[in-house]
Design a protein around this motif. Structure first.
Motif, PDB file in Angstrom:
ATOM      1  N   VAL A 143       0.855  -1.193   0.000  1.00  0.00           N
ATOM      2  CA  VAL A 143       0.000   0.000   0.000  1.00  0.00           C
ATOM      3  C   VAL A 143       0.890   1.241   0.000  1.00  0.00           C
ATOM      4  CG1 VAL A 143      -1.666   1.318   1.388  1.00  0.00           C
ATOM      5  CG2 VAL A 143      -1.902  -1.172   1.163  1.00  0.00           C
ATOM      6  N   LEU A 144       0.561   2.227  -0.827  1.00  0.00           N
ATOM      7  CA  LEU A 144       1.344   3.456  -0.855  1.00  0.00           C
ATOM      8  C   LEU A 144       1.171   4.221   0.456  1.00  0.00           C
ATOM      9  CD1 LEU A 144       0.750   4.801  -4.487  1.00  0.00           C
ATOM     10  CD2 LEU A 144       2.548   3.273  -3.653  1.00  0.00           C
ATOM     11  N   LEU A 145       2.276   4.740   0.986  1.00  0.00           N
ATOM     12  CA  LEU A 145       2.244   5.546   2.203  1.00  0.00           C
ATOM     13  C   LEU A 145       2.355   7.014   1.816  1.00  0.00           C
ATOM     14  CD1 LEU A 145       2.325   5.988   5.270  1.00  0.00           C
ATOM     15  CD2 LEU A 145       4.813   5.592   5.169  1.00  0.00           C
ATOM     16  N   VAL A 146       1.289   7.760   2.073  1.00  0.00           N
ATOM     17  CA  VAL A 146       1.255   9.192   1.800  1.00  0.00           C
ATOM     18  C   VAL A 146       1.393   9.937   3.126  1.00  0.00           C
ATOM     19  CG1 VAL A 146      -0.053  11.118   0.836  1.00  0.00           C
ATOM     20  CG2 VAL A 146      -0.233   8.837  -0.201  1.00  0.00           C
ATOM     21  N   ILE A 147       2.495  10.645   3.300  1.00  0.00           N
ATOM     22  CA  ILE A 147       2.704  11.442   4.507  1.00  0.00           C
ATOM     23  C   ILE A 147       2.214  12.866   4.243  1.00  0.00           C
ATOM     24  CG2 ILE A 147       4.437  12.476   6.027  1.00  0.00           C
ATOM     25  CD1 ILE A 147       4.005   9.576   6.643  1.00  0.00           C
ATOM     26  N   ASP A 148       1.210  13.281   4.982  1.00  0.00           N
ATOM     27  CA  ASP A 148       0.677  14.643   4.879  1.00  0.00           C
ATOM     28  C   ASP A 148       1.474  15.529   5.828  1.00  0.00           C
ATOM     29  OD1 ASP A 148      -0.677  17.035   4.979  1.00  0.00           O
ATOM     30  OD2 ASP A 148      -2.672  16.150   5.231  1.00  0.00           O
ATOM     31  N   SER A 149       2.451  16.246   5.261  1.00  0.00           N
ATOM     32  CA  SER A 149       3.296  17.138   6.056  1.00  0.00           C
ATOM     33  C   SER A 149       2.981  18.600   5.790  1.00  0.00           C
ATOM     34  CB  SER A 149       4.775  16.860   5.759  1.00  0.00           C
ATOM     35  OG  SER A 149       5.250  15.773   6.513  1.00  0.00           O
ATOM     36  N   VAL A 150       1.741  18.882   5.411  1.00  0.00           N
ATOM     37  CA  VAL A 150       1.343  20.261   5.150  1.00  0.00           C
ATOM     38  C   VAL A 150       1.644  21.144   6.358  1.00  0.00           C
ATOM     39  CG1 VAL A 150      -0.645  21.767   4.758  1.00  0.00           C
ATOM     40  CG2 VAL A 150      -0.353  19.703   3.384  1.00  0.00           C
ATOM     41  N   ILE A 151       1.333  20.657   7.555  1.00  0.00           N
ATOM     42  CA  ILE A 151       1.626  21.400   8.781  1.00  0.00           C
ATOM     43  C   ILE A 151       3.016  21.072   9.309  1.00  0.00           C
ATOM     44  CG2 ILE A 151       1.052  21.490  11.257  1.00  0.00           C
ATOM     45  CD1 ILE A 151      -1.883  21.588  10.478  1.00  0.00           C
ATOM     46  N   CYS A 152       3.444  19.830   9.203  1.00  0.00           N
ATOM     47  CA  CYS A 152       4.641  19.366   9.909  1.00  0.00           C
ATOM     48  C   CYS A 152       5.960  19.749   9.255  1.00  0.00           C
ATOM     49  CB  CYS A 152       4.580  17.847  10.078  1.00  0.00           C
ATOM     50  SG  CYS A 152       3.247  17.295  11.176  1.00  0.00           S
ATOM     51  N   ALA A 153       5.962  20.033   7.962  1.00  0.00           N
ATOM     52  CA  ALA A 153       7.220  20.266   7.253  1.00  0.00           C
ATOM     53  C   ALA A 153       7.785  21.655   7.502  1.00  0.00           C
ATOM     54  CB  ALA A 153       7.020  20.045   5.755  1.00  0.00           C
ATOM     55  N   PHE A 154       9.016  21.841   7.043  1.00  0.00           N
ATOM     56  CA  PHE A 154       9.728  23.117   7.071  1.00  0.00           C
ATOM     57  C   PHE A 154       9.902  23.658   8.489  1.00  0.00           C
ATOM     58  CE2 PHE A 154       7.702  22.646   2.902  1.00  0.00           C
ATOM     59  CZ  PHE A 154       8.863  22.540   2.138  1.00  0.00           C
ATOM     60  N   GLY A 155      10.229  22.726   9.400  1.00  0.00           N
ATOM     61  CA  GLY A 155      10.637  23.115  10.733  1.00  0.00           C
ATOM     62  C   GLY A 155       9.627  22.942  11.834  1.00  0.00           C
ATOM     63  N   ARG A 156       8.376  22.717  11.526  1.00  0.00           N
ATOM     64  CA  ARG A 156       7.369  22.631  12.597  1.00  0.00           C
ATOM     65  C   ARG A 156       7.683  21.506  13.578  1.00  0.00           C
ATOM     66  NH1 ARG A 156       4.800  26.149  14.947  1.00  0.00           N
ATOM     67  NH2 ARG A 156       4.410  27.080  12.896  1.00  0.00           N
ATOM     68  N   VAL A 157       8.191  20.366  13.074  1.00  0.00           N
ATOM     69  CA  VAL A 157       8.612  19.293  13.980  1.00  0.00           C
ATOM     70  C   VAL A 157      10.127  19.147  13.998  1.00  0.00           C
ATOM     71  CG1 VAL A 157       6.425  18.066  13.749  1.00  0.00           C
ATOM     72  CG2 VAL A 157       8.352  17.411  12.295  1.00  0.00           C
ATOM     73  N   GLY A 158      10.828  20.151  13.446  1.00  0.00           N
ATOM     74  CA  GLY A 158      12.278  20.172  13.552  1.00  0.00           C
ATOM     75  C   GLY A 158      13.032  19.557  12.397  1.00  0.00           C
ATOM     76  N   THR A 159      12.346  19.255  11.286  1.00  0.00           N
ATOM     77  CA  THR A 159      12.998  18.703  10.100  1.00  0.00           C
ATOM     78  C   THR A 159      12.463  19.413   8.861  1.00  0.00           C
ATOM     79  OG1 THR A 159      11.377  16.965   9.605  1.00  0.00           O
ATOM     80  CG2 THR A 159      13.086  16.450  11.250  1.00  0.00           C
ATOM     81  N   TRP A 160      13.125  19.198   7.741  1.00  0.00           N
ATOM     82  CA  TRP A 160      12.698  19.853   6.510  1.00  0.00           C
ATOM     83  C   TRP A 160      11.332  19.362   6.037  1.00  0.00           C
ATOM     84  CZ3 TRP A 160      14.284  24.125   4.281  1.00  0.00           C
ATOM     85  CH2 TRP A 160      15.580  24.593   4.514  1.00  0.00           C
ATOM     86  N   PHE A 161      11.118  18.061   6.078  1.00  0.00           N
ATOM     87  CA  PHE A 161       9.911  17.512   5.454  1.00  0.00           C
ATOM     88  C   PHE A 161       8.947  16.847   6.427  1.00  0.00           C
ATOM     89  CE2 PHE A 161      13.163  17.767   2.143  1.00  0.00           C
ATOM     90  CZ  PHE A 161      12.500  18.613   1.257  1.00  0.00           C
ATOM     91  N   GLY A 162       9.198  16.958   7.711  1.00  0.00           N
ATOM     92  CA  GLY A 162       8.214  16.563   8.698  1.00  0.00           C
ATOM     93  C   GLY A 162       8.110  15.088   8.995  1.00  0.00           C
ATOM     94  N   TYR A 163       8.969  14.253   8.394  1.00  0.00           N
ATOM     95  CA  TYR A 163       8.897  12.812   8.670  1.00  0.00           C
ATOM     96  C   TYR A 163      10.261  12.213   8.987  1.00  0.00           C
ATOM     97  CZ  TYR A 163      10.842  11.750   4.048  1.00  0.00           C
ATOM     98  OH  TYR A 163      11.661  11.664   2.957  1.00  0.00           O
ATOM     99  N   GLU A 164      11.350  12.988   8.883  1.00  0.00           N
ATOM    100  CA  GLU A 164      12.689  12.423   9.013  1.00  0.00           C
ATOM    101  C   GLU A 164      13.045  11.985  10.425  1.00  0.00           C
ATOM    102  OE1 GLU A 164      13.176  16.030   6.178  1.00  0.00           O
ATOM    103  OE2 GLU A 164      11.785  15.302   7.704  1.00  0.00           O
ATOM    104  N   ARG A 165      12.216  12.334  11.399  1.00  0.00           N
ATOM    105  CA  ARG A 165      12.470  11.873  12.764  1.00  0.00           C
ATOM    106  C   ARG A 165      12.154  10.385  12.925  1.00  0.00           C
ATOM    107  NH1 ARG A 165      10.666  16.609  16.986  1.00  0.00           N
ATOM    108  NH2 ARG A 165      11.248  14.960  18.457  1.00  0.00           N
ATOM    109  N   TRP A 166      11.574   9.796  11.897  1.00  0.00           N
ATOM    110  CA  TRP A 166      11.266   8.364  11.914  1.00  0.00           C
ATOM    111  C   TRP A 166      12.011   7.691  10.765  1.00  0.00           C
ATOM    112  CZ3 TRP A 166       7.781  12.340  12.333  1.00  0.00           C
ATOM    113  CH2 TRP A 166       7.130  12.467  13.578  1.00  0.00           C
TER     114      TRP A 166
END
Length: 418
Positions: free
Chosen positions: A222-245
């Motif tokens: 199954v394709l995994l779509v990460i919705d980083s509209v809010i999380c990307a560009f620093g909101r969670v501390g990374t460029w794209f909002g998923y690199e902490r995992w």
């Protein structure tokens, strides 16, 4: 009286009673009466670099004087769009991704949903159309996004929505696997996941959740779509909002912080595998989708200037650096008689809910809560049960104290009315 129909507004109450924002500077805003407010939710999670920056105005103005706008259909391109795509590819940890540009978050979600379904059709599996989302999820207000939203109230009143869409418990990887098995993996196109659910109440993914659902998607194809509209560009501390995992998404949805809201723009990072059937040979699969303003040169110039600022001022790590500070200033509110729950701790994002019994027993509790916070000089975004907090990444510790003080004033107002 106003003729402007505001988004997400009770117009019978709002008309003629607007808060008119006249100007901004840094983390502060002023209304048309000259009163100052701290922007506690970065407008709608997008004002990462703060307001009214001269360097952004200069970059945008320079592009407007060169080429304000032109379409990018077929083989047409422009320098800012090509440069932005190259920049995103260089920053991304994805292997050889492609970038699709669009208008904003809602548009990007619909693009991701259509692309996921068409990818499987191009792979000779047109029956794989089912899309899965999570409870409390918010994926915009377009057609696919409205169907994917995990809050029943936001799907009501529109008649039949898109079929072949379902929702699973937002904290349970087991619920996702059970749903894939119920529908049949051979019928499922994609799973949509926000690392931190934003508009649905600021709900960080539980420890281990992101890795678990990524593994489930991979196991079932199954394709995994990460919705980083809010999380990307620093909101969670990374460029794209998923690199902490430690995960490898198939599609990443971006918007908001990509320009810090200075101009509208959305984007998708698309894995090489998903792009392959569309890029492998002329005359093959074609994605017949796109917006008039896709690759808009002035919006792309704004994004490039914004990325420069995020990098130059070391703002990307701020979401992670300040997550503990934010929760620390809010922690004393847990003992307040009107406080129901405080959520956060993953990135510069939190929510402070009212107690459920007060939401039921105090007439207009949320309006009272938000009004008192505003009266204390802070603008926060009201949600169904509380207030969301997610200030610009340029915020300082003293500003966090201002937010906590204002939230306490809101809680005090509700407690006094109980």
């Amino acid at each position: 009286m106003t003729a402007y129909w505001h988004p997400f507004a009770d117009m019978a109450a709002v008309s003629g009673h607007e808060l008119v924002i006249a100007r901004g500077e840094g983390v502060y805003l002023w209304d048309d009466r000259g009163r100052r407010y701290l922007d506690g939710t970065a407008s709608l999670w997008h004002a990462h670099i703060g307001h009214a920056r001269e360097d952004m105005a200069e970059a945008i103005g320079k592009q407007l004087r060169t080429l304000e706008a032109f379409q990018t259909f077929g083989d047409v391109a422009n320098a800012p769009a090509l440069e932005l795509v190259d920049r995103l590819v260089q920053l991304s940890p994805m292997r050889d991704p492609r970038v699709f540009l669009c208008l904003g978050g809602g548009d990007a979600i619909d693009t991701a949903a259509k692309l996921a379904r068409q990818y499987w059709a191009a792979q000779g599996q047109p029956e794989r159309i089912h899309l899965i989302s999570r409870t409390f999820a918010y994926h915009g207000t377009h057609g696919f996004g409205t169907s994917l939203v995990g809050m029943e109230s936001m799907r009501q009143g529109y008649g039949p929505l898109l079929g072949s869409v379902s929702h699973v418990d937002h904290e349970s990887p087991e619920a996702l696997e059970a749903e894939i098995e119920r529908v049949g993996a051979a019928n499922v196109a994609a799973f949509f996941c926000e690392p931190v659910i934003g508009a649905g109440g600021v709900r960080p993914a539980p420890p281990g959740y992101i890795e678990a659902v990524a593994a489930i998607c991979k196991r079932h194809g199954v394709l995994l779509v990460i919705d980083s509209v809010i999380c990307a560009f620093g909101r969670v501390g990374t460029w794209f909002g998923y690199e902490r995992w430690d995960i490898e998404p198939d599609i990443v949805v971006l918007a908001k912080g990509i320009t810090s809201g200075y101009l509208p723009l959305g984007a998708l990072l698309i894995s090489d595998a998903v792009a392959e059937p569309f890029w492998s040979k002329p005359g093959g699969a074609m994605f017949r989708h796109g917006a008039t303003y896709a690759g808009h040169p002035t919006c792309c110039a704004a994004a490039l200037a914004n990325l420069d600022i995020l990098e130059r001022e070391s703002l990307i790590p701020r979401g992670r650096e300040l997550e503990g500070e934010l929760m620390g200033v809010l922690a004393p509110l847990r003992d307040h008689p009107a406080c129901g729950e405080i959520r956060g701790g993953l990135g510069l994002a939190a929510a402070v809910d009212l107690k459920p019994d007060l939401l039921k027993s105090v007439p207009g509790a949320m309006a009272l809560y938000g009004g008192a916070i505003r009266e204390a000089g802070v603008l926060l975004r009201a949600q169904a049960t509380g207030a969301a907090i997610g200030p610009p990444l340029t915020i300082e510790r003293s500003h966090l104290d201002e937010i906590a003080t204002a939230v306490r004033a809101g809680l005090d107002a509700v407690a006094a009315a109980a």
